[in-house]
Design a protein around this motif. Sequence first.
Motif, PDB file in Angstrom:
ATOM      1  N   ALA A 192       0.828  -1.214   0.000  1.00 32.18           N
ATOM      2  CA  ALA A 192       0.000   0.000   0.000  1.00 32.18           C
ATOM      3  C   ALA A 192       0.859   1.259   0.000  1.00 32.18           C
ATOM      4  CB  ALA A 192      -0.938  -0.013   1.202  1.00 32.18           C
ATOM      5  N   ARG A 228       2.253   2.067  -3.300  1.00 31.75           N
ATOM      6  CA  ARG A 228       1.242   2.270  -4.341  1.00 31.75           C
ATOM      7  C   ARG A 228       1.295   1.168  -5.403  1.00 31.75           C
ATOM      8  NH1 ARG A 228       0.168   5.088  -0.612  1.00 31.75           N
ATOM      9  NH2 ARG A 228      -0.341   7.300  -0.651  1.00 31.75           N
ATOM     10  N   THR A 272      -0.620   9.154  -6.347  1.00 31.22           N
ATOM     11  CA  THR A 272      -1.704   8.186  -6.221  1.00 31.22           C
ATOM     12  C   THR A 272      -2.981   8.781  -6.795  1.00 31.22           C
ATOM     13  OG1 THR A 272      -2.833   6.681  -4.702  1.00 31.22           O
ATOM     14  CG2 THR A 272      -2.517   8.935  -3.950  1.00 31.22           C
ATOM     15  N   PRO A 274      -7.303   7.915  -6.193  1.00 26.78           N
ATOM     16  CA  PRO A 274      -8.242   7.029  -5.495  1.00 26.78           C
ATOM     17  C   PRO A 274      -8.910   6.006  -6.403  1.00 26.78           C
ATOM     18  CG  PRO A 274      -9.083   9.288  -5.617  1.00 26.78           C
ATOM     19  CD  PRO A 274      -7.653   9.338  -6.021  1.00 26.78           C
ATOM     20  N   ALA A 288      -6.035  -0.906  -6.232  1.00 25.71           N
ATOM     21  CA  ALA A 288      -5.276  -1.205  -5.020  1.00 25.71           C
ATOM     22  C   ALA A 288      -5.137  -2.704  -4.822  1.00 25.71           C
ATOM     23  CB  ALA A 288      -5.955  -0.585  -3.800  1.00 25.71           C
ATOM     24  N   SER A 325     -10.482  -0.449  -6.289  1.00 20.46           N
ATOM     25  CA  SER A 325      -9.709   0.788  -6.223  1.00 20.46           C
ATOM     26  C   SER A 325      -9.367   1.135  -4.777  1.00 20.46           C
ATOM     27  CB  SER A 325     -10.515   1.934  -6.850  1.00 20.46           C
ATOM     28  OG  SER A 325     -11.677   2.184  -6.062  1.00 20.46           O
ATOM     29  N   TYR A 326      -8.466   2.109  -4.622  1.00 24.41           N
ATOM     30  CA  TYR A 326      -8.185   2.609  -3.275  1.00 24.41           C
ATOM     31  C   TYR A 326      -9.471   3.149  -2.644  1.00 24.41           C
ATOM     32  CZ  TYR A 326      -3.166   2.278  -4.136  1.00 24.41           C
ATOM     33  OH  TYR A 326      -1.912   1.795  -4.398  1.00 24.41           O
ATOM     34  N   ARG A 343     -11.095   1.687   0.867  1.00 24.30           N
ATOM     35  CA  ARG A 343     -11.337   2.630   1.964  1.00 24.30           C
ATOM     36  C   ARG A 343     -12.815   2.638   2.361  1.00 24.30           C
ATOM     37  NH1 ARG A 343     -10.657   8.211  -0.248  1.00 24.30           N
ATOM     38  NH2 ARG A 343     -12.780   7.764  -0.941  1.00 24.30           N
TER      39      ARG A 343
END
Length: 490
Positions: free
Chosen positions: A60, A63, A140, A142, A146, A164-165, A169
Amino acid sequence: MFPDSIAVDDGRISRTFRELLARGERLANALDVLGIPSAAAVGVLSHNRTAYVEADTAIALGRRVRVALNARLHLEDFRYVARDAGLRALFYSAEFEEQAMALREEFGLVAIAFDEPAGGGVSAERLVEETPGEARVRATDPERTAWISYTSGTTGRPKGVELSYRAVREVAVNLLLEVGPVAPGEQIVLTQPVSHGAGYFVLPYLLSGAGVRVQPAFDPDEVWRLSRSPRVRTLKIVPAMLEAIMAAESGEWGYDLIVYGASSIPAAVLQRAVERFGPTLIQDYGQSEAPMTITCLQRADHLDAEARFSAGRPWKTVAVEVRDDDGREAAPGELGEVFVRGQHLMTGYHGKPEETADVLSDGWLRTKDLAVTDERGFVYLRGRRDEMIISGGFNIAPREVEDVLSAHHGIDEAVVLGMPDERWGDAVTAVVRPRAGSTLTEEDVLTFARPRLGMRAPKRVAVWSEIPRNSYGKVDRLSIKSELAQGGSQ
């Protein structure tokens, strides 16, 4: 904010937040030195351990894209994932040395050993010791990928689900809406592989200044022992673990919350669990394409005689509709397919635009799960669309038959599927696991089912001591069908 609080512990090695981030930064920087670019796919092949969470942290921070391999599968499965995801590096533990070396040889990836490497791998510990640990700011987005999480592949080769990030999240925030508030310093016990469902609980706990206790293997006695730790409040399990936990009962039970998912709990087992543990259970229904948080059956709902057999109601941040074959929202009690919309949906299937277009449209995900709702908005799952039984020209959802059979006092679990039949097309067939001490017979089940189910009642019943499950902990319907076709019994 909590540098000296324990972030991760596997019973052998623990790391504080300060240590976890420092080691993660060094490993992320080491991947730079090894020539692994940002956004490259990095695999992890290991059972639960502290080093696994360290690798996830490094991926993470750097990236890069996390690709978790299912440690219960085999080399050919790993080859498929390595090829499909385009792995550039692989973290692995000692028991997978042979497989890691085979993948290194075939795909030219960098193999990084959690333990001292016996072959041509690079030592993760040496990388931590020799690489500078300065925090590097990396670009990065969002919406960048990920994670790539692979489905269980029950109807063919598994598909790589790109998250995705933003999606990862959002799952963390969603979970905190129901399992929270999570206090700094407390721990959740993760009995499942962090490569799969349990892995989604790591981020929300770290965000809260709390920690994760990862079990290298499910051990019901250890579950009881850990419950008496003053820091431990929450337990994450799959339903198949509940019986073993209750059978291993030892002393006081200290968990305030038991989170389960991946499948439903058989009615008899759920009843015993509610009686034993009270209103402490939460069910989260999701799928790889919409992780963990489609609907939630809250603690109080488990005390509701009807609602407890549902998958709950939509998560607070998620829209859920059950639609009929014409795409209209089905009326309460009418069978349809679950559609979901939310910020946690996948971006798509990796390298599979046609399959992606089949399930994603106008911001909605088609889950291919069948369900009915009631007037209160509870969602009752009825199985997968591709599991629908067409018997004598009628559509029969396996789950509605399973729910009735599970109400029999001598049945702990029931699995219903269609088997080829010259007269019926598909013959409704049940495989049941009896309760301990029960002398259940096929005729007992049929006598119980016929007046309650009519034409939906099973035409055949098999009484087995165990229900086969796949490496993801789900009922292995393909294996059951194969055994039944061969006249097998257990």
